[in-house]
Design an enzyme around this catalytic site. Sequence first.
Site, PDB file in Angstrom:
ATOM      1  N   LYS A  22       0.856  -1.210   0.000  1.00 38.89           N
ATOM      2  CA  LYS A  22       0.000   0.000   0.000  1.00 38.89           C
ATOM      3  C   LYS A  22       0.884   1.250   0.000  1.00 38.89           C
ATOM      4  O   LYS A  22       0.661   2.179  -0.772  1.00 38.89           O
ATOM      5  CB  LYS A  22      -0.868   0.001   1.246  1.00 38.89           C
ATOM      6  CG  LYS A  22      -1.587   1.312   1.527  1.00 38.89           C
ATOM      7  CD  LYS A  22      -2.455   1.270   2.766  1.00 38.89           C
ATOM      8  CE  LYS A  22      -1.706   1.516   4.026  1.00 38.89           C
ATOM      9  NZ  LYS A  22      -1.474   2.942   4.329  1.00 38.89           N
ATOM     10  N   ASN A  23       1.917   1.256   0.832  1.00 38.88           N
ATOM     11  CA  ASN A  23       2.711   2.474   1.012  1.00 38.88           C
ATOM     12  C   ASN A  23       3.748   2.679  -0.069  1.00 38.88           C
ATOM     13  O   ASN A  23       4.460   3.686  -0.061  1.00 38.88           O
ATOM     14  CB  ASN A  23       3.344   2.482   2.402  1.00 38.88           C
ATOM     15  CG  ASN A  23       2.285   2.624   3.492  1.00 38.88           C
ATOM     16  OD1 ASN A  23       1.117   2.899   3.177  1.00 38.88           O
ATOM     17  ND2 ASN A  23       2.654   2.396   4.725  1.00 38.88           N
ATOM     18  N   ARG A  94      -4.938  10.928   4.025  1.00 40.84           N
ATOM     19  CA  ARG A  94      -3.749  11.736   4.315  1.00 40.84           C
ATOM     20  C   ARG A  94      -2.755  11.684   3.166  1.00 40.84           C
ATOM     21  O   ARG A  94      -2.092  12.672   2.853  1.00 40.84           O
ATOM     22  CB  ARG A  94      -3.037  11.215   5.562  1.00 40.84           C
ATOM     23  CG  ARG A  94      -3.856  11.029   6.785  1.00 40.84           C
ATOM     24  CD  ARG A  94      -2.971  11.039   7.982  1.00 40.84           C
ATOM     25  NE  ARG A  94      -2.135  12.220   7.963  1.00 40.84           N
ATOM     26  CZ  ARG A  94      -2.604  13.454   8.186  1.00 40.84           C
ATOM     27  NH1 ARG A  94      -3.884  13.629   8.446  1.00 40.84           N
ATOM     28  NH2 ARG A  94      -1.821  14.493   8.140  1.00 40.84           N
ATOM     29  N   CYS A 118      -5.069  12.375  12.842  1.00 43.75           N
ATOM     30  CA  CYS A 118      -5.784  11.085  12.862  1.00 43.75           C
ATOM     31  C   CYS A 118      -5.474  10.415  14.203  1.00 43.75           C
ATOM     32  O   CYS A 118      -4.807  10.976  15.058  1.00 43.75           O
ATOM     33  CB  CYS A 118      -5.346  10.227  11.694  1.00 43.75           C
ATOM     34  SG  CYS A 118      -3.656   9.709  11.826  1.00 43.75           S
ATOM     35  N   ARG A 123       0.052  14.454  12.792  1.00 44.94           N
ATOM     36  CA  ARG A 123       0.542  14.231  11.419  1.00 44.94           C
ATOM     37  C   ARG A 123       0.855  15.551  10.688  1.00 44.94           C
ATOM     38  O   ARG A 123       0.292  15.871   9.652  1.00 44.94           O
ATOM     39  CB  ARG A 123      -0.465  13.406  10.610  1.00 44.94           C
ATOM     40  CG  ARG A 123      -0.937  12.113  11.236  1.00 44.94           C
ATOM     41  CD  ARG A 123       0.077  11.000  11.283  1.00 44.94           C
ATOM     42  NE  ARG A 123       0.475  10.446  10.025  1.00 44.94           N
ATOM     43  CZ  ARG A 123      -0.148   9.433   9.407  1.00 44.94           C
ATOM     44  NH1 ARG A 123      -1.241   8.946   9.908  1.00 44.94           N
ATOM     45  NH2 ARG A 123       0.315   8.946   8.262  1.00 44.94           N
ATOM     46  N   PRO A 124       1.692  16.407  11.240  1.00 42.86           N
ATOM     47  CA  PRO A 124       2.023  17.654  10.538  1.00 42.86           C
ATOM     48  C   PRO A 124       2.743  17.359   9.222  1.00 42.86           C
ATOM     49  O   PRO A 124       3.263  16.252   9.026  1.00 42.86           O
ATOM     50  CB  PRO A 124       2.952  18.361  11.517  1.00 42.86           C
ATOM     51  CG  PRO A 124       3.545  17.276  12.329  1.00 42.86           C
ATOM     52  CD  PRO A 124       2.509  16.225  12.447  1.00 42.86           C
ATOM     53  N   LEU A 127       7.434  19.552   6.936  1.00 42.46           N
ATOM     54  CA  LEU A 127       8.689  19.201   6.249  1.00 42.46           C
ATOM     55  C   LEU A 127       8.466  19.131   4.732  1.00 42.46           C
ATOM     56  O   LEU A 127       9.356  19.435   3.943  1.00 42.46           O
ATOM     57  CB  LEU A 127       9.240  17.879   6.787  1.00 42.46           C
ATOM     58  CG  LEU A 127       9.726  17.927   8.241  1.00 42.46           C
ATOM     59  CD1 LEU A 127      10.131  16.541   8.728  1.00 42.46           C
ATOM     60  CD2 LEU A 127      10.880  18.918   8.398  1.00 42.46           C
ATOM     61  N   ASP A 308       4.708   0.651  12.044  1.00 41.21           N
ATOM     62  CA  ASP A 308       3.472   0.035  11.543  1.00 41.21           C
ATOM     63  C   ASP A 308       3.311  -1.406  12.000  1.00 41.21           C
ATOM     64  O   ASP A 308       2.285  -2.023  11.723  1.00 41.21           O
ATOM     65  CB  ASP A 308       3.430   0.083  10.007  1.00 41.21           C
ATOM     66  CG  ASP A 308       3.283   1.493   9.507  1.00 41.21           C
ATOM     67  OD1 ASP A 308       3.454   1.710   8.296  1.00 41.21           O
ATOM     68  OD2 ASP A 308       3.024   2.389  10.330  1.00 41.21           O
ATOM     69  N   VAL A 330       8.109   7.067  16.771  1.00 45.24           N
ATOM     70  CA  VAL A 330       7.784   7.730  15.492  1.00 45.24           C
ATOM     71  C   VAL A 330       6.517   8.569  15.579  1.00 45.24           C
ATOM     72  O   VAL A 330       6.480   9.710  15.118  1.00 45.24           O
ATOM     73  CB  VAL A 330       7.674   6.674  14.359  1.00 45.24           C
ATOM     74  CG1 VAL A 330       7.266   7.333  13.045  1.00 45.24           C
ATOM     75  CG2 VAL A 330       8.999   5.920  14.209  1.00 45.24           C
ATOM     76  N   ARG A 400      -9.106  -0.541   4.522  1.00 50.67           N
ATOM     77  CA  ARG A 400      -8.341   0.492   3.786  1.00 50.67           C
ATOM     78  C   ARG A 400      -6.979  -0.054   3.351  1.00 50.67           C
ATOM     79  O   ARG A 400      -6.444   0.342   2.335  1.00 50.67           O
ATOM     80  CB  ARG A 400      -8.042   1.658   4.725  1.00 50.67           C
ATOM     81  CG  ARG A 400      -8.946   2.804   4.783  1.00 50.67           C
ATOM     82  CD  ARG A 400      -8.281   3.870   5.634  1.00 50.67           C
ATOM     83  NE  ARG A 400      -6.908   4.099   5.203  1.00 50.67           N
ATOM     84  CZ  ARG A 400      -5.913   4.466   6.028  1.00 50.67           C
ATOM     85  NH1 ARG A 400      -6.132   4.619   7.301  1.00 50.67           N
ATOM     86  NH2 ARG A 400      -4.698   4.661   5.559  1.00 50.67           N
TER      87      ARG A 400
HETATM   88  C1  EPZ Z   1       4.124   6.917   6.058  1.00 45.75           C
HETATM   89  O1  EPZ Z   1       3.342   7.955   6.628  1.00 45.75           O
HETATM   90  C2  EPZ Z   1       3.208   5.708   6.006  1.00 45.75           C
HETATM   91  N1  EPZ Z   1       2.050   6.010   5.154  1.00 45.75           N
HETATM   92  C3  EPZ Z   1       2.745   5.361   7.423  1.00 45.75           C
HETATM   93  O2  EPZ Z   1       1.975   4.167   7.324  1.00 45.75           O
HETATM   94  C4  EPZ Z   1       3.980   5.060   8.279  1.00 45.75           C
HETATM   95  O3  EPZ Z   1       3.569   4.806   9.602  1.00 45.75           O
HETATM   96  C5  EPZ Z   1       4.909   6.282   8.254  1.00 45.75           C
HETATM   97  O4  EPZ Z   1       5.254   6.601   6.890  1.00 45.75           O
HETATM   98  C6  EPZ Z   1       6.198   6.028   9.024  1.00 45.75           C
HETATM   99  O5  EPZ Z   1       6.849   4.912   8.486  1.00 45.75           O
HETATM  100  C7  EPZ Z   1       2.218   5.975   3.816  1.00 45.75           C
HETATM  101  O6  EPZ Z   1       3.306   5.736   3.305  1.00 45.75           O
HETATM  102  C8  EPZ Z   1       0.995   6.256   2.995  1.00 45.75           C
HETATM  103  P1  EPZ Z   1       6.161  10.341   8.154  1.00 45.75           P
HETATM  104  P2  EPZ Z   1       3.910   9.483   6.640  1.00 45.75           P
HETATM  105  O7  EPZ Z   1       6.028  11.587   7.366  1.00 45.75           O
HETATM  106  O8  EPZ Z   1       4.624   9.757   5.375  1.00 45.75           O
HETATM  107  C9  EPZ Z   1       6.304  13.388  11.703  1.00 45.75           C
HETATM  108  C10 EPZ Z   1       0.171   2.740   7.726  1.00 45.75           C
HETATM  109  O9  EPZ Z   1      -0.230   2.204   8.756  1.00 45.75           O
HETATM  110  N2  EPZ Z   1       6.320  14.396  10.640  1.00 45.75           N
HETATM  111  O10 EPZ Z   1       7.388   9.511   8.026  1.00 45.75           O
HETATM  112  O11 EPZ Z   1       2.784  10.362   7.018  1.00 45.75           O
HETATM  113  C11 EPZ Z   1       4.929  12.729  11.803  1.00 45.75           C
HETATM  114  O12 EPZ Z   1       4.068  13.500  12.616  1.00 45.75           O
HETATM  115  C12 EPZ Z   1       0.601   4.197   7.751  1.00 45.75           C
HETATM  116  O13 EPZ Z   1       0.287   2.166   6.610  1.00 45.75           O
HETATM  117  C13 EPZ Z   1       6.544  15.725  10.982  1.00 45.75           C
HETATM  118  O14 EPZ Z   1       6.702  16.045  12.153  1.00 45.75           O
HETATM  119  O15 EPZ Z   1       4.928   9.374   7.844  1.00 45.75           O
HETATM  120  C14 EPZ Z   1       5.240  11.402  12.431  1.00 45.75           C
HETATM  121  O16 EPZ Z   1       5.329  11.577  13.830  1.00 45.75           O
HETATM  122  C15 EPZ Z   1       0.389   4.826   9.121  1.00 45.75           C
HETATM  123  N3  EPZ Z   1       6.536  16.655  10.000  1.00 45.75           N
HETATM  124  C16 EPZ Z   1       6.631  11.081  11.866  1.00 45.75           C
HETATM  125  O17 EPZ Z   1       7.174  12.304  11.376  1.00 45.75           O
HETATM  126  C17 EPZ Z   1       6.343  16.324   8.681  1.00 45.75           C
HETATM  127  O18 EPZ Z   1       6.369  17.233   7.829  1.00 45.75           O
HETATM  128  C18 EPZ Z   1       6.581  10.093  10.722  1.00 45.75           C
HETATM  129  O19 EPZ Z   1       5.855  10.688   9.683  1.00 45.75           O
HETATM  130  C19 EPZ Z   1       6.134  14.977   8.354  1.00 45.75           C
HETATM  131  C20 EPZ Z   1       6.124  14.027   9.342  1.00 45.75           C
END
Ligand code: EPZ
Length: 421
Positions: A22-23, A94, A118, A123-124, A127, A308, A330, A400
């Site tokens: 999915k990801n 998202r 969520c 989920r900011p 970045l 995850d 995370v 989903r």
């Molecule tokens: C991806 O989400 C995955 N989703 C998530 O999988 C996965 O948990 C996550 O990466 C971490 O591996 C998809 O790929 C569609 P991040 P993403 O940006 O990109 C913080 C699932 O269950 N952050 O790496 O949203 C954020 O708040 C889902 O399949 C900032 O602070 O993850 C979080 O605490 C859930 N500022 C951490 O980083 C930003 O601009 C990880 O977020 C972006 C992120």
Amino acid sequence: MAKFIIENNGPLKGEVTVSGAKNAVLPILAATVLTDEECIIDEVPDLKDVEVMCSILRCLGAEVKTYPEEGRVSVKMSSKVNTDPDKELLQKMRASILVLGPILVRENRATVWLPGGCAIGERPVELHYKGLRQMGSDIEVDDSGKVSTETDGLKGTEIYLDFPSVGATENIMMAATLAEGTTIIENAAQEPEIVDLANYLNKMGAKVKGAGTDIIRVEGVEKLHGAEHSVIPDRIEAGTFMVAAAMTRGNILIKNMLPNHMVPVIAKLRECGVVVEETELGVMVKADEKPLVSTDIKTLPYPGFPTDMQAQFMALLTTVEGSSIVIETVFENRYMHVAELKYMGAKIKVDDRCAIIEGNKKLKGARVRATDLRAGAAMVIAGLAAEGKTELSDIYHIERGYEKFVEKMQGLGAKISREED
Ligand code: EPZ
């Protein structure tokens, strides 16, 4: 609303085949915005999130043909991308933020919409903005979640990510493929899904180097062409079935999984006493030979233990000998499954990011809910080993992200059925 009914049916046995990730497929579908030529994606899992991404691509002007039976999606984006897609649609998921970079670099402007936070955290996405701003775009975000961006033309530059965000790395990498000059992303995310996206972008004619390391270098090109690609297997789906086998003290064969994407999960299962063996037919997971014991988990960006897989593993740890410690680094709120597991008799104490799990618990079936995608999977795993019947509601979260979840579990002998409430 639909729910799952799960009963303890003894050790899981048999074999299961992992679907496409999915990801990986979500950013790869977003990447089809970067060209007006036809893109063919294979091994696409039949998921709600994929449907939503395909609807978003249609809203942007693409002709999208889906062949769910063959796991194939064909996308041909229009020569002019709609820069003002539908708010309702984008706020459904998202991952819709992933079309921001591709639209912006093609049309020099884009409006997208963000859903609220969520279950697992706020989920900011600052970045994502940081990288696109440094490449020369103005980005305004209003409090309704509307994100408006425009640029005179994105230019390559050096971008440091304060956190190795998967989505930010993907968004910036995609935008950089058509930007002027070279972009260097430092402290980039290293997940296998990033590598799969980079491989696809390079098939389209992009010049991406270093994906899978913390420094990614993208040399902008004039144009990208269509390309075909088969998505990598879903390492989190594979891990979920491994933990389900361990939880039921079963013995299963998992096909179409890549063990080298699963090193921390396999290591932790082995620490618990689960036998994990790679064979030509797939990966054997055996937990029927000796009692399982506790281990400690700390989630980290790849190549650390995947966040995850934290909820699923915690369900297992409630039943092994001895206490375990789980630290979630995370996401700030990824313990929503703890309360649900405690309804089933688990003994878990949470203090901020740390959870202490008492082992040797005999879980009891209960009426519980899926609070998010992976927590939902954890509740199914708990139900497989609990005494009596477990009713799991809010299963739309699970549907989903897991293709044919009930059928695959039933294929392993699980007593699970889906009922309309
Ligand atoms: C991806 O989400 C995955 N989703 C998530 O999988 C996965 O948990 C996550 O990466 C971490 O591996 C998809 O790929 C569609 P991040 P993403 O940006 O990109 C913080 C699932 O269950 N952050 O790496 O949203 C954020 O708040 C889902 O399949 C900032 O602070 O993850 C979080 O605490 C859930 N500022 C951490 O980083 C930003 O601009 C990880 O977020 C972006 C992120």
